[in-house]
Scaffold this motif. Structure first.
Motif, PDB file in Angstrom:
ATOM      1  N   LYS A   1     -45.089 -30.491 -15.597  1.00 28.95           N
ATOM      2  CA  LYS A   1     -44.543 -31.679 -16.259  1.00 28.95           C
ATOM      3  C   LYS A   1     -44.791 -31.612 -17.769  1.00 28.95           C
ATOM      4  N   GLU A   2     -46.003 -31.219 -18.171  1.00 33.75           N
ATOM      5  CA  GLU A   2     -46.310 -31.073 -19.598  1.00 33.75           C
ATOM      6  C   GLU A   2     -45.448 -29.981 -20.224  1.00 33.75           C
ATOM      7  N   GLN A   3     -45.276 -28.879 -19.504  1.00 30.80           N
ATOM      8  CA  GLN A   3     -44.446 -27.785 -20.008  1.00 30.80           C
ATOM      9  C   GLN A   3     -43.004 -28.243 -20.198  1.00 30.80           C
ATOM     10  N   MET A   4     -42.475 -28.991 -19.227  1.00 31.63           N
ATOM     11  CA  MET A   4     -41.084 -29.453 -19.321  1.00 31.63           C
ATOM     12  C   MET A   4     -40.920 -30.455 -20.465  1.00 31.63           C
ATOM     13  N   THR A   5     -41.843 -31.384 -20.610  1.00 31.53           N
ATOM     14  CA  THR A   5     -41.759 -32.367 -21.691  1.00 31.53           C
ATOM     15  C   THR A   5     -41.818 -31.675 -23.051  1.00 31.53           C
ATOM     16  N   ASP A   6     -42.724 -30.730 -23.191  1.00 30.80           N
ATOM     17  CA  ASP A   6     -42.837 -29.968 -24.435  1.00 30.80           C
ATOM     18  C   ASP A   6     -41.549 -29.197 -24.716  1.00 30.80           C
ATOM     19  N   SER A   7     -41.011 -28.576 -23.680  1.00 35.57           N
ATOM     20  CA  SER A   7     -39.773 -27.803 -23.816  1.00 35.57           C
ATOM     21  C   SER A   7     -38.616 -28.692 -24.279  1.00 35.57           C
ATOM     22  N   ILE A   8     -38.470 -29.831 -23.650  1.00 36.70           N
ATOM     23  CA  ILE A   8     -37.383 -30.753 -24.029  1.00 36.70           C
ATOM     24  C   ILE A   8     -37.586 -31.235 -25.466  1.00 36.70           C
TER      25      ILE A   8
ATOM     26  N   LEU B   1     -36.499 -22.430 -26.143  1.00 33.88           N
ATOM     27  CA  LEU B   1     -36.155 -22.329 -24.722  1.00 33.88           C
ATOM     28  C   LEU B   1     -37.291 -21.734 -23.883  1.00 33.88           C
ATOM     29  N   THR B   2     -38.408 -21.428 -24.528  1.00 28.08           N
ATOM     30  CA  THR B   2     -39.545 -20.793 -23.864  1.00 28.08           C
ATOM     31  C   THR B   2     -40.598 -21.830 -23.499  1.00 28.08           C
ATOM     32  N   LYS B   3     -41.019 -21.818 -22.231  1.00 29.45           N
ATOM     33  CA  LYS B   3     -42.075 -22.731 -21.786  1.00 29.45           C
ATOM     34  C   LYS B   3     -43.408 -22.306 -22.394  1.00 29.45           C
ATOM     35  N   ASP B   4     -44.209 -23.284 -22.749  1.00 30.53           N
ATOM     36  CA  ASP B   4     -45.559 -23.034 -23.256  1.00 30.53           C
ATOM     37  C   ASP B   4     -46.501 -22.981 -22.058  1.00 30.53           C
ATOM     38  N   LYS B   5     -46.859 -21.765 -21.649  1.00 32.24           N
ATOM     39  CA  LYS B   5     -47.680 -21.567 -20.452  1.00 32.24           C
ATOM     40  C   LYS B   5     -49.135 -21.980 -20.675  1.00 32.24           C
ATOM     41  N   THR B   6     -49.509 -22.305 -21.913  1.00 36.27           N
ATOM     42  CA  THR B   6     -50.879 -22.761 -22.148  1.00 36.27           C
ATOM     43  C   THR B   6     -51.055 -24.225 -21.728  1.00 36.27           C
ATOM     44  N   LEU B   7     -49.940 -24.929 -21.550  1.00 39.54           N
ATOM     45  CA  LEU B   7     -50.028 -26.314 -21.075  1.00 39.54           C
ATOM     46  C   LEU B   7     -50.309 -26.287 -19.572  1.00 39.54           C
ATOM     47  N   GLU B   8     -51.126 -27.200 -19.117  1.00 34.00           N
ATOM     48  CA  GLU B   8     -51.661 -27.134 -17.760  1.00 34.00           C
ATOM     49  C   GLU B   8     -50.654 -27.409 -16.649  1.00 34.00           C
TER      50      GLU B   8
END
Length: 180
Positions: free
Chosen positions: A102-109, A92-99
């Motif tokens: 949209k990339e953060q949301m896709t990774d999260s999903i 459930l944690t966003k990866d803040k290293t992604l720029e």
């Protein structure tokens, strides 16, 4: 339905680690966590989720922002709660290293789709809770993108829980009034 002692342990832990944080409306951050958890508890009851699944969903709801917004680590949650809880909160944690967002949301999903439905329920409940009147400082593009993101979350996770999916769909439909 769920274990009160586990609920209180997670609630107290969340209150401690989020103690000085505020919502955008200036309320103690615990109000956000309580609102997300209330959505999850209602869905657990409506779905007649067994106790272990409900415990995981409710604990993850109370702790869902701890890794992202505090100094709490995956290892802390693993030790204090369980491997399942640590995995759930990590997913459930966003990866803040992604720029990009949209990339953060896709990774999260993508991470959430590897988790059990009871963890995915927390993401639905979190977005339901956040689909309120947008902050004054948001421009129309941010509001539009937030609405679009909510539709993406719904489309990917709607099978996690019929009650939360329906509630999020209603929130998405009502949010249209804020799009200019």
């Amino acid at each position: 339905m769920f274990t009160q002692d586990k609920y209180l342990k997670a609630l107290n832990y969340a209150a401690k680690v989020h103690k000085d944080q505020k919502t955008p409306n200036g309320l103690p951050y615990l109000t956000h966590l309580a609102a997300v958890t209330m959505e999850v508890i209602h869905a657990c009851e409506e779905s007649k989720l067994d106790k272990n699944k409900a415990d995981l969903a409710i604990t993850a709801a109370l702790l869902h922002d701890t890794i992202e917004d505090t100094d709490v680590t995956y290892d802390d949650l693993y030790t204090e709660f369980s491997p399942e809880v640590a995995e759930a909160v990590d997913a459930l944690t966003k990866d803040k290293t992604l720029e990009t967002k949209k990339e953060q949301m896709t990774d999260s999903i993508n991470k959430l789709l590897t988790q059990p439905y009871e963890v995915q329920m927390v993401k639905l409940a979190d977005r339901i809770t956040n689909m309120q009147k947008p902050p004054e400082h948001w421009d129309s593009e941010k509001i539009f993108n937030y609405h679009k993101e909510a539709k993406f979350i719904h489309s990917c996770l709607k099978n996690a829980n019929v009650y939360l999916a329906k509630r999020l769909e209603e929130k998405i439909n009502n949010y249209i009034v804020y799009i200019k």
